[in-house]
Design a protein around this motif. Structure first.
Motif, PDB file in Angstrom:
ATOM      1  N   THR A   1      44.083  13.236  78.646  1.00 35.16           N
ATOM      2  CA  THR A   1      44.999  14.007  77.819  1.00 35.16           C
ATOM      3  C   THR A   1      44.351  14.536  76.560  1.00 35.16           C
ATOM      4  OG1 THR A   1      45.676  12.043  76.598  1.00 35.16           O
ATOM      5  CG2 THR A   1      46.886  12.555  78.611  1.00 35.16           C
ATOM      6  N   GLY A   2      43.147  14.048  76.236  1.00 37.55           N
ATOM      7  CA  GLY A   2      42.513  14.443  74.993  1.00 37.55           C
ATOM      8  C   GLY A   2      42.935  13.524  73.866  1.00 37.55           C
TER       9      GLY A   2
ATOM     10  N   ILE B   1      45.315   7.341  70.569  1.00 38.91           N
ATOM     11  CA  ILE B   1      45.276   7.402  72.033  1.00 38.91           C
ATOM     12  C   ILE B   1      44.291   8.503  72.372  1.00 38.91           C
ATOM     13  CG2 ILE B   1      46.553   7.760  74.164  1.00 38.91           C
ATOM     14  CD1 ILE B   1      47.412   5.274  72.683  1.00 38.91           C
ATOM     15  N   ASN B   2      43.145   8.138  72.924  1.00 40.86           N
ATOM     16  CA  ASN B   2      42.086   9.112  73.181  1.00 40.86           C
ATOM     17  C   ASN B   2      42.157   9.729  74.575  1.00 40.86           C
ATOM     18  OD1 ASN B   2      40.879   8.529  70.614  1.00 40.86           O
ATOM     19  ND2 ASN B   2      40.018   6.663  71.508  1.00 40.86           N
TER      20      ASN B   2
ATOM     21  N   PHE C   1      38.920   1.011  72.460  1.00 48.95           N
ATOM     22  CA  PHE C   1      39.104   0.107  73.593  1.00 48.95           C
ATOM     23  C   PHE C   1      39.417   0.905  74.849  1.00 48.95           C
ATOM     24  CE2 PHE C   1      40.594  -2.051  69.767  1.00 48.95           C
ATOM     25  CZ  PHE C   1      39.944  -3.278  69.822  1.00 48.95           C
ATOM     26  N   SER C   2      39.073   0.315  75.994  1.00 50.94           N
ATOM     27  CA  SER C   2      39.577   0.820  77.269  1.00 50.94           C
ATOM     28  C   SER C   2      40.560  -0.218  77.795  1.00 50.94           C
ATOM     29  CB  SER C   2      38.436   1.034  78.268  1.00 50.94           C
ATOM     30  OG  SER C   2      37.791  -0.189  78.586  1.00 50.94           O
TER      31      SER C   2
ATOM     32  N   VAL D   1      43.540   3.699  80.055  1.00 46.14           N
ATOM     33  CA  VAL D   1      43.932   4.208  78.744  1.00 46.14           C
ATOM     34  C   VAL D   1      42.781   4.009  77.766  1.00 46.14           C
ATOM     35  CG1 VAL D   1      45.549   3.988  76.827  1.00 46.14           C
ATOM     36  CG2 VAL D   1      46.356   3.727  79.186  1.00 46.14           C
ATOM     37  N   GLY D   2      42.378   5.084  77.118  1.00 43.77           N
ATOM     38  CA  GLY D   2      41.400   4.993  76.038  1.00 43.77           C
ATOM     39  C   GLY D   2      42.160   4.980  74.721  1.00 43.77           C
TER      40      GLY D   2
END
Length: 252
Positions: A221-222, A161-162, A134-135, A66-67
């Motif tokens: 997901t962008g 959420i990136n 963050f990752s 998750v980015g």
């Protein structure tokens, strides 16, 4: 008067002088009427067939990457940094509360930049924007939605959420299966070509793997705003590894 020597006669004399047995040469070859002759000393090279094999293997992902991050704006740089720090602290606490270990959370970037109002062709300072990204590695795929929800709840309007990428923690077994499939595909193609040519498939001469062979995680997901993320659904899908090989076989 000595007889003139032809090029072939000279060559035979030279071989005899070196102690090399002379080759049997037809009479027509030794005749001056045939001054140029090609003599094949080596046997024919074996026939070969070159094929390309392709293989793939799939598996369910066992982790999610998750980015995430926070982004805030304020009138002064200090106020922006303070707001960003507060939001980032809340985000990290929420992630840990979901069972994500500290070793699985990494800061990817921190930024502070001025924001200008460019209305009326003039650059007027409006304030400052502070952000931190963050990752987050989620090792229980089923908990990915809950982690996303926790991030957005903790960060509020500052949460971002990136990306969400699903993958396998150990891709080696998956790639190994893909290579086996590619090898089998190449061998089957070579056997077919040998049969169609009326020959038998001989030994393997060379085998090379395409460097682009790899696993393919699910796409991201962008950029997704933090608000409105209640009951986040996720679809992990499957991870696919591909391999391509080029094989050369002799034909008997």
């Amino acid at each position: 008067m000595p007889l003139p020597r032809t090029p072939v006669a000279v060559a035979l004399v030279s071989l005899l002088a070196l102690g090399v047995p002379a080759l049997a040469v037809p009479a027509a070859v030794a005749s001056p009427a045939h001054p140029a002759v090609a003599v094949r000393l080596a046997p024919d090279s074996p026939a070969t067939v070159t094929v390309t094999g392709e293989g793939s293997a799939s598996a369910a992902p066992d982790l999610a990457l998750v980015g995430a991050g926070v982004e805030v704006s304020a009138k002064t740089s200090q106020a922006a940094v303070d707001a960003q720090t507060k939001a980032a602290t809340a985000l990290l606490a929420a992630v840990r509360a979901q069972g994500v270990a500290d070793r699985d959370v990494r800061t990817e970037g921190v930024s502070l930049s001025p924001v200008y109002d460019n209305a009326d062709n003039s650059a007027r300072l409006k304030g400052y924007q502070a952000a931190q990204s963050f990752s987050v590695k989620v090792r229980e795929v089923a908990k990915t939605g809950a982690v996303l929800q926790a991030i957005t709840d903790a960060g509020g309007d500052a949460a971002r959420i990136n990306s969400v990428v699903f993958d396998v923690s150990d891709p080696a077994p998956l790639r190994s299966r893909a290579r086996e499939a590619a090898h089998d595909d190449a061998h089957a193609k070579a056997e077919q070509y040998a049969r169609l040519s009326g020959r038998r498939l001989g030994r393997l001469v060379s085998l090379s793997e395409d460097a682009s062979s790899s696993s393919r995680p699910a796409p991201s997901t962008g950029d997704i705003p933090g608000a409105g993320m209640s009951a986040v659904p996720v679809a992990p899908g499957e991870i696919r590894a591909t391999a391509t090989v080029t094989a050369v076989y002799e034909l008997d």
